[in-house]
Design a protein around this motif. Sequence first.
Motif, short mmCIF file in Angstrom:
data_model
loop_
_atom_site.label_atom_id
_atom_site.label_comp_id
_atom_site.label_asym_id
_atom_site.label_seq_id
_atom_site.Cartn_x
_atom_site.Cartn_y
_atom_site.Cartn_z
N ALA A 197 -6.43 7.06 21.94
CA ALA A 197 -5.83 8.15 21.91
C ALA A 197 -7.17 9.42 22.32
O ALA A 197 -6.88 10.41 22.27
N ILE A 198 -7.49 9.42 20.90
CA ILE A 198 -8.17 10.29 20.68
C ILE A 198 -9.96 10.19 21.37
O ILE A 198 -10.20 11.43 21.29
N ASP A 199 -9.75 9.20 21.69
CA ASP A 199 -11.03 9.67 23.09
C ASP A 199 -11.39 10.41 24.26
O ASP A 199 -11.63 10.44 24.85
N VAL A 200 -9.88 10.40 24.48
CA VAL A 200 -9.14 11.09 25.62
C VAL A 200 -9.11 12.98 25.22
O VAL A 200 -8.66 13.49 26.36
N GLY A 233 -16.10 7.29 20.32
CA GLY A 233 -17.39 8.48 20.50
C GLY A 233 -16.88 9.22 21.64
O GLY A 233 -17.59 10.07 22.78
N GLY A 234 -15.83 9.16 22.48
CA GLY A 234 -15.64 9.71 24.25
C GLY A 234 -15.90 9.07 24.81
O GLY A 234 -15.68 9.40 25.53
N ALA A 235 -17.11 8.36 24.58
CA ALA A 235 -17.08 7.26 25.84
C ALA A 235 -16.46 6.01 26.29
O ALA A 235 -15.73 5.65 25.72
N ALA A 284 -17.85 3.30 26.57
CA ALA A 284 -17.73 2.24 25.96
C ALA A 284 -18.76 3.02 24.18
O ALA A 284 -19.43 3.77 24.19
N ALA A 285 -18.61 2.53 23.06
CA ALA A 285 -18.55 2.40 21.93
C ALA A 285 -21.09 2.67 21.68
O ALA A 285 -20.70 4.17 21.19
N ILE A 286 -21.29 1.94 22.29
CA ILE A 286 -22.59 2.50 22.49
C ILE A 286 -23.22 3.41 22.53
O ILE A 286 -24.36 4.33 22.74
N ASP A 287 -22.62 4.10 23.76
CA ASP A 287 -23.20 5.07 24.54
C ASP A 287 -21.98 6.74 24.21
O ASP A 287 -22.42 7.20 24.61
N GLY A 288 -21.23 7.00 22.71
CA GLY A 288 -20.59 7.36 22.65
C GLY A 288 -21.38 7.77 20.79
O GLY A 288 -21.29 8.12 19.86
N ILE A 289 -22.93 7.00 21.16
CA ILE A 289 -23.10 6.52 18.96
C ILE A 289 -23.54 8.21 18.65
O ILE A 289 -23.23 8.32 17.51
N ASP A 290 -23.75 8.62 19.55
CA ASP A 290 -23.89 10.43 18.64
C ASP A 290 -22.60 11.41 18.47
O ASP A 290 -22.58 11.24 16.95
N THR A 291 -22.14 10.48 18.79
CA THR A 291 -20.49 11.47 18.86
C THR A 291 -20.13 10.53 17.94
O THR A 291 -19.74 11.35 16.27
N LEU A 292 -20.19 9.18 17.65
CA LEU A 292 -20.38 8.46 16.75
C LEU A 292 -21.05 9.02 15.31
O LEU A 292 -20.18 9.00 13.85
N ALA A 338 -15.45 2.20 15.02
CA ALA A 338 -16.16 2.36 16.00
C ALA A 338 -15.62 0.91 16.95
O ALA A 338 -15.79 -0.08 16.65
N GLY A 339 -15.36 1.03 18.36
CA GLY A 339 -14.45 0.23 19.18
C GLY A 339 -14.67 0.18 20.42
O GLY A 339 -14.89 1.72 20.67
#
Length: 246
Positions: A130-133, A156-158, A160-168, A183-184
């Motif tokens: 839910a954090i990602d929305v 990280g709000g993306a 897929a986690a790899i696409d949100g890596i900067d936010t992570l 990360a998931g």
Amino acid sequence: MTTRTPALEIAVNGPAGVRIAGAVGAVRVELAQALPLGGLTPSPATLELSIETAREVGVEVHVLVRPRAGGFHYDDDEIALSALDVRRAIEAGAHGVVVGALDPAGRLDVDAMTRLRDAAGAGSVTLHRAIDVTADPVATLVAARSLGLRRVLTSGGASAAIDGIDTLRAMVSEAAGAIEVMAGSGVDAACAAALAGVGVDALHFSAKRTVHEDGGVRMGSASDGVGGYEVTDLDTARAVVAALAA
């Protein structure tokens, strides 16, 4: 600089998945049903047998408590139902629960999350994706930390986690060890090492494959659209572990 190996959590839907988690060295499972829908609260029997199996193989069980598919804004009845499911999961022997609730504006519903946290007692509480929305996952992590939650599960709000890596990476920095960042979403052997490299505390993945149960037998028209079902796959899980070891 040596990258710390993150803990592993596998999303499973029953005892078979728990056994695979134990076999590959995962520290815990997230137990749910209806994984293709993002996961829903598992049945009492699934919970009981999975906890028994987890004790045998040495992994923790963290139970997803989610009353329905769809969004994460819940009415009073749904929060009351979830709070009862949380209490019963902990009483049954689960180590923790995985929950999430947002307010009508799409922010973390602090009142609802407080009720769910309190229902867990001494059990570990994870805020799910839910954090990602939410508009600002980093700010939501701060709110989760202020509630005393144990960890957040996030891409990280993306998608897929790899696409949100900067936010992570930013979330790991903000967490400062006071709340875990796991990360998931889309975590597999191809991206596991890169995600570990940003310092997340854990990786969450399903290691799933789809089983189509036709067996070459022609079924009647009533079976049209039934499709397959998902199971945890040992080889897929092993591939993630091997990628981290490499």
